[in-house]
Write a protein that holds these residues in place. Structure first.
Motif, PDB file in Angstrom:
ATOM      1  N   MET A  97      29.684 -51.994 -12.353  1.00 49.03           N
ATOM      2  CA  MET A  97      30.618 -53.086 -12.066  1.00 49.03           C
ATOM      3  C   MET A  97      31.753 -52.570 -11.164  1.00 49.03           C
ATOM      4  SD  MET A  97      32.698 -55.462 -14.808  1.00 49.03           S
ATOM      5  CE  MET A  97      31.280 -55.884 -15.796  1.00 49.03           C
ATOM      6  N   GLY A  98      32.146 -53.365 -10.167  1.00 45.56           N
ATOM      7  CA  GLY A  98      33.243 -52.959  -9.282  1.00 45.56           C
ATOM      8  C   GLY A  98      34.575 -53.007 -10.016  1.00 45.56           C
ATOM      9  N   LYS A  99      35.588 -52.457  -9.374  1.00 53.34           N
ATOM     10  CA  LYS A  99      36.927 -52.450  -9.968  1.00 53.34           C
ATOM     11  C   LYS A  99      37.856 -53.351  -9.151  1.00 53.34           C
ATOM     12  CE  LYS A  99      35.900 -49.757 -13.257  1.00 53.34           C
ATOM     13  NZ  LYS A  99      35.698 -48.353 -13.306  1.00 53.34           N
ATOM     14  N   ALA A 100      38.866 -53.863  -9.813  1.00 57.29           N
ATOM     15  CA  ALA A 100      39.765 -54.839  -9.184  1.00 57.29           C
ATOM     16  C   ALA A 100      40.369 -54.326  -7.869  1.00 57.29           C
ATOM     17  CB  ALA A 100      40.880 -55.208 -10.163  1.00 57.29           C
ATOM     18  N   LEU A 101      40.759 -53.058  -7.833  1.00 61.11           N
ATOM     19  CA  LEU A 101      41.434 -52.531  -6.632  1.00 61.11           C
ATOM     20  C   LEU A 101      40.518 -51.630  -5.809  1.00 61.11           C
ATOM     21  CD1 LEU A 101      45.078 -51.787  -7.940  1.00 61.11           C
ATOM     22  CD2 LEU A 101      44.217 -53.820  -6.761  1.00 61.11           C
ATOM     23  N   ASP A 102      39.202 -51.830  -5.924  1.00 63.03           N
ATOM     24  CA  ASP A 102      38.264 -51.067  -5.090  1.00 63.03           C
ATOM     25  C   ASP A 102      38.662 -51.214  -3.627  1.00 63.03           C
ATOM     26  OD1 ASP A 102      36.585 -49.849  -6.840  1.00 63.03           O
ATOM     27  OD2 ASP A 102      35.021 -51.390  -6.774  1.00 63.03           O
TER      28      ASP A 102
ATOM     29  N   TRP B 134      43.567 -46.695 -12.425  1.00 64.11           N
ATOM     30  CA  TRP B 134      42.739 -47.282 -13.490  1.00 64.11           C
ATOM     31  C   TRP B 134      42.170 -48.637 -13.079  1.00 64.11           C
ATOM     32  CZ3 TRP B 134      46.475 -45.782 -18.025  1.00 64.11           C
ATOM     33  CH2 TRP B 134      46.171 -44.480 -18.447  1.00 64.11           C
ATOM     34  N   PHE B 135      42.881 -49.317 -12.185  1.00 60.28           N
ATOM     35  CA  PHE B 135      42.355 -50.601 -11.709  1.00 60.28           C
ATOM     36  C   PHE B 135      41.414 -50.406 -10.524  1.00 60.28           C
ATOM     37  CE2 PHE B 135      46.391 -52.509 -13.640  1.00 60.28           C
ATOM     38  CZ  PHE B 135      45.714 -52.951 -14.759  1.00 60.28           C
ATOM     39  N   GLY B 136      41.159 -49.158 -10.140  1.00 57.85           N
ATOM     40  CA  GLY B 136      40.120 -48.878  -9.144  1.00 57.85           C
ATOM     41  C   GLY B 136      40.606 -48.370  -7.805  1.00 57.85           C
ATOM     42  N   ALA B 137      41.925 -48.256  -7.614  1.00 57.78           N
ATOM     43  CA  ALA B 137      42.419 -47.752  -6.316  1.00 57.78           C
ATOM     44  C   ALA B 137      42.081 -46.268  -6.181  1.00 57.78           C
ATOM     45  CB  ALA B 137      43.928 -47.961  -6.225  1.00 57.78           C
ATOM     46  N   ASP B 138      41.906 -45.836  -4.930  1.00 56.86           N
ATOM     47  CA  ASP B 138      41.705 -44.415  -4.638  1.00 56.86           C
ATOM     48  C   ASP B 138      43.101 -43.811  -4.490  1.00 56.86           C
ATOM     49  OD1 ASP B 138      40.975 -41.921  -3.724  1.00 56.86           O
ATOM     50  OD2 ASP B 138      40.307 -42.621  -1.747  1.00 56.86           O
ATOM     51  N   VAL B 139      43.537 -43.047  -5.478  1.00 56.83           N
ATOM     52  CA  VAL B 139      44.900 -42.511  -5.469  1.00 56.83           C
ATOM     53  C   VAL B 139      44.863 -41.040  -5.053  1.00 56.83           C
ATOM     54  CG1 VAL B 139      46.938 -42.012  -6.870  1.00 56.83           C
ATOM     55  CG2 VAL B 139      45.687 -44.158  -7.204  1.00 56.83           C
ATOM     56  N   ILE B 140      45.490 -40.754  -3.911  1.00 55.65           N
ATOM     57  CA  ILE B 140      45.498 -39.394  -3.370  1.00 55.65           C
ATOM     58  C   ILE B 140      46.889 -38.821  -3.590  1.00 55.65           C
ATOM     59  CG2 ILE B 140      45.179 -38.010  -1.285  1.00 55.65           C
ATOM     60  CD1 ILE B 140      43.466 -40.445  -0.217  1.00 55.65           C
ATOM     61  N   LYS B 141      46.984 -37.894  -4.532  1.00 55.61           N
ATOM     62  CA  LYS B 141      48.292 -37.338  -4.881  1.00 55.61           C
ATOM     63  C   LYS B 141      48.601 -36.153  -3.965  1.00 55.61           C
ATOM     64  CE  LYS B 141      50.938 -35.547  -8.808  1.00 55.61           C
ATOM     65  NZ  LYS B 141      51.845 -36.432  -9.519  1.00 55.61           N
TER      66      LYS B 141
ATOM     67  N   LEU C 230      41.222 -55.659 -18.298  1.00 56.62           N
ATOM     68  CA  LEU C 230      40.659 -56.709 -17.430  1.00 56.62           C
ATOM     69  C   LEU C 230      39.180 -56.854 -17.757  1.00 56.62           C
ATOM     70  CD1 LEU C 230      43.337 -56.270 -15.855  1.00 56.62           C
ATOM     71  CD2 LEU C 230      42.025 -56.455 -13.740  1.00 56.62           C
ATOM     72  N   SER C 231      38.714 -58.083 -18.008  1.00 58.96           N
ATOM     73  CA  SER C 231      37.322 -58.239 -18.453  1.00 58.96           C
ATOM     74  C   SER C 231      36.330 -57.874 -17.349  1.00 58.96           C
ATOM     75  CB  SER C 231      37.079 -59.669 -18.950  1.00 58.96           C
ATOM     76  OG  SER C 231      37.318 -60.578 -17.899  1.00 58.96           O
ATOM     77  N   ASP C 232      36.717 -58.062 -16.079  1.00 58.81           N
ATOM     78  CA  ASP C 232      35.802 -57.727 -14.985  1.00 58.81           C
ATOM     79  C   ASP C 232      36.115 -56.398 -14.322  1.00 58.81           C
ATOM     80  OD1 ASP C 232      34.353 -59.967 -15.357  1.00 58.81           O
ATOM     81  OD2 ASP C 232      34.973 -61.003 -13.520  1.00 58.81           O
ATOM     82  N   SER C 233      37.064 -55.668 -14.866  1.00 58.55           N
ATOM     83  CA  SER C 233      37.426 -54.391 -14.243  1.00 58.55           C
ATOM     84  C   SER C 233      37.792 -53.382 -15.329  1.00 58.55           C
ATOM     85  CB  SER C 233      38.612 -54.598 -13.282  1.00 58.55           C
ATOM     86  OG  SER C 233      38.922 -53.412 -12.600  1.00 58.55           O
ATOM     87  N   PRO C 234      36.766 -52.976 -16.103  1.00 60.43           N
ATOM     88  CA  PRO C 234      37.059 -52.065 -17.219  1.00 60.43           C
ATOM     89  C   PRO C 234      37.534 -50.700 -16.715  1.00 60.43           C
ATOM     90  CG  PRO C 234      34.690 -52.330 -16.921  1.00 60.43           C
ATOM     91  CD  PRO C 234      35.339 -53.274 -15.974  1.00 60.43           C
ATOM     92  N   THR C 235      38.339 -50.041 -17.535  1.00 61.31           N
ATOM     93  CA  THR C 235      38.905 -48.742 -17.143  1.00 61.31           C
ATOM     94  C   THR C 235      38.096 -47.594 -17.733  1.00 61.31           C
ATOM     95  OG1 THR C 235      41.127 -49.657 -17.038  1.00 61.31           O
ATOM     96  CG2 THR C 235      40.966 -47.277 -17.356  1.00 61.31           C
ATOM     97  N   ASP C 236      37.702 -46.659 -16.879  1.00 61.86           N
ATOM     98  CA  ASP C 236      37.109 -45.405 -17.365  1.00 61.86           C
ATOM     99  C   ASP C 236      38.132 -44.319 -17.062  1.00 61.86           C
ATOM    100  OD1 ASP C 236      34.498 -46.746 -17.567  1.00 61.86           O
ATOM    101  OD2 ASP C 236      34.598 -46.700 -15.374  1.00 61.86           O
ATOM    102  N   VAL C 237      38.637 -43.700 -18.116  1.00 56.76           N
ATOM    103  CA  VAL C 237      39.665 -42.676 -17.903  1.00 56.76           C
ATOM    104  C   VAL C 237      38.985 -41.353 -17.554  1.00 56.76           C
ATOM    105  CG1 VAL C 237      41.582 -41.419 -18.959  1.00 56.76           C
ATOM    106  CG2 VAL C 237      41.205 -43.826 -19.527  1.00 56.76           C
ATOM    107  N   THR C 238      39.312 -40.803 -16.379  1.00 55.33           N
ATOM    108  CA  THR C 238      38.774 -39.484 -16.025  1.00 55.33           C
ATOM    109  C   THR C 238      39.928 -38.496 -15.919  1.00 55.33           C
ATOM    110  OG1 THR C 238      38.894 -39.953 -13.654  1.00 55.33           O
ATOM    111  CG2 THR C 238      36.826 -40.494 -14.748  1.00 55.33           C
ATOM    112  N   ARG C 239      39.631 -37.229 -16.059  1.00 52.47           N
ATOM    113  CA  ARG C 239      40.677 -36.207 -16.172  1.00 52.47           C
ATOM    114  C   ARG C 239      41.553 -36.131 -14.918  1.00 52.47           C
ATOM    115  NH1 ARG C 239      39.812 -31.892 -12.955  1.00 52.47           N
ATOM    116  NH2 ARG C 239      37.667 -31.474 -12.295  1.00 52.47           N
TER     117      ARG C 239
END
Ligand code: COA
Length: 415
Positions: free
Chosen positions: A1-6, A28-35, A375-384
């Motif tokens: 399933m895609g994520k809201a902020l893909d 968590w909402f799907g954005a690519d976050v580059i720190k 979000l029902s259509d954008s579940p969160t998978d927590v990764t390290r």
């Protein structure tokens, strides 16, 4: 399933807590976050409050899940060019440096707009424009200047800061909303904009009811749901209300069985008006249900201390969980005072992904708080959380740098 902020790319220039909580939510909402971090050091929290030597601290890991980490020295001329390439590729730049730091680096709003007119620049600062705008601010400072500390604690004691990180994490939440709102507006205007969440403003927003009470106090001189009523005195400013919940549904924290040795053997008990008769029945004071001195919310206000003392005589005969079970049967609102140990071990919170166990290559398994927004259509998978600079080469390659160019930049200390 895609994520809201893909497809949304965030240039994450945040550090410590307030900014990182914001970008973690976006990740968590799907954005690519580059720190973006400084080589060799990184976000200062990597090494703060360490519980395992040489492993990223829980402070860092619990605020930086689902992100990628690149190292760039943004004061190095060649490092600046890499940052420029990132600005051109990203949708949002999020930062929470001390006021003026981004400008001093050469990345003013005007310069960023030249590089990418669609760029949204989102900032956490301690204060908004005004006399304190140049000040550095941490959590507890924000709680003090936002109205929280003066209204927290007991009347006969000093102001108290709360354990809830309303200045940092609270402002991060406000900023995240500002960012997605600006992204939405950009779909119509095609332009970026500046988003500012000041910590003082964020805390004050969460203390809104106390500004309400300030004005009520000024008009009437008294607040009948506060513990100072009827025997204490009111001054010019909203006083500290202890554990009062206020309004028409007064509440207080009451002792439960075991309070003598367990600091958390307490329950929050609300004398909600619609269930008053049930409360009287449960605690064995049936006569209060019809006695005009107790039968209405207004009649009860000057007697709250006596009423809670009587209810406490009942709660002290039960554990907080027994009391909760009985009271819930009668729809009486209440809540046990849960310790962090009890919360960490709570199965139901693990099932919903609110408490998550994460595996980390250096520190091993640890617990964290997952996404509190489901979000029902954008579940969160927590990764390290990423290791320092773990994704530098990957991101540089995506920006079009060759292996040789990456090595050359590393040699001159730009990345
Ligand atoms: N490469 C080169 N330099 C970098 C860099 C990088 N990748 N990342 C940061 N820096 C530099 C900054 O440019 C700044 O340099 P300058 O002072 O010469 O302009 C410097 O690192 C330190 O940044 P600063 O933000 O001043 O850090 P600090 O540790 O002194 O202050 C805070 C920390 C939190 C008090 C401050 O950042 C602040 O007030 N932030 C806004 C409010 C806030 O978010 N507070 C809550 C934090 S949880």
């Amino acid at each position: 399933m895609g994520k809201a902020l893909d497809g949304v790319r965030i240039l994450d220039f945040t550090h410590v807590q307030s900014g990182p909580t914001c970008t973690q939510l976006l990740a968590w909402f799907g954005a690519d976050v580059i720190k973006v971090e400084r080589a060799g050091a990184g976000d200062i929290t990597r090494e703060q409050l360490r519980d395992i030597p040489d492993a990223d601290s829980l402070y860092f890991t619990m605020l930086n899940h689902n992100k990628r980490s690149v190292t760039i020295d943004t004061k190095n001329p060649e490092g600046k060019l890499v940052l420029e390439a990132l600005i051109q590729k990203c949708d949002v730049l999020v930062e929470n440096f001390a006021p003026g730091a981004l400008d001093r680096m050469g990345f003013t709003w005007e310069r960023i707009q030249e590089l990418n007119p669609k760029m949204i620049v989102a900032s956490v600062k301690g204060f908004g424009p005004g006399p304190y705008e140049d000040c550095k601010v941490y959590e507890n400072v924000a709680q003090c200047v936002g109205g929280s500390a003066s209204t927290t604690g007991f009347d006969d004691g000093p102001p108290v800061v709360t354990g809830a990180q309303i200045g940092d994490s609270g402002t991060g939440l406000h900023l995240a909303l500002g960012i997605v709102t600006a992204l939405y507006q950009r779909t119509m205007t095609g332009r970026g904009q500046k988003v500012l969440a000041a910590m003082q403003d964020g805390v004050l927003n969460l203390c809104r009811v106390k500004l309400r009470d300030q004005q009520r106090l000024e008009r009437t001189g008294v607040m009948k749901e506060y513990p100072q009523y009827p025997n204490g005195t009111f001054g010019e400013a909203v006083p500290r209300a202890g554990n009062a919940s206020g309004g028409g549904q007064p509440g207080w924290i009451l002792k439960c069985k075991g309070w003598e040795h367990d600091p958390n053997a307490y329950i929050y008990f609300i004398t909600q008006a619609p269930v008053w008769v049930k409360i009287c029945n449960v605690i064995g004071k049936e006569e209060w249900a019809t006695d005009p001195e107790y039968a209405t919310p207004t009649a009860r206000l000057p007697r709250l201390k006596e009423i809670f003392a009587e209810i406490e005589r009942w709660t002290m005969t039960k554990t907080k969980f027994e009391a909760m079970e009985i009271l819930n049967k009668y729809d009486i609102p209440c809540g046990p005072i849960l310790s962090m140990k009890e919360i960490a071990e709570d199965d139901s919170l693990r099932k919903t992904g609110t408490i998550v166990e994460v595996d980390h290559p250096v520190r091993g398994k640890y617990l964290t708080v997952g996404n509190p927004i489901k979000l029902s259509d954008s579940p969160t998978d927590v990764t390290r959380s990423p290791l320092l600079g773990e994704h530098t080469d990957e991101v540089m390659a995506e920006l079009g740098y060759s292996r040789e160019q990456i090595e050359a930049l590393r040699t001159v200390g730009a990345i």
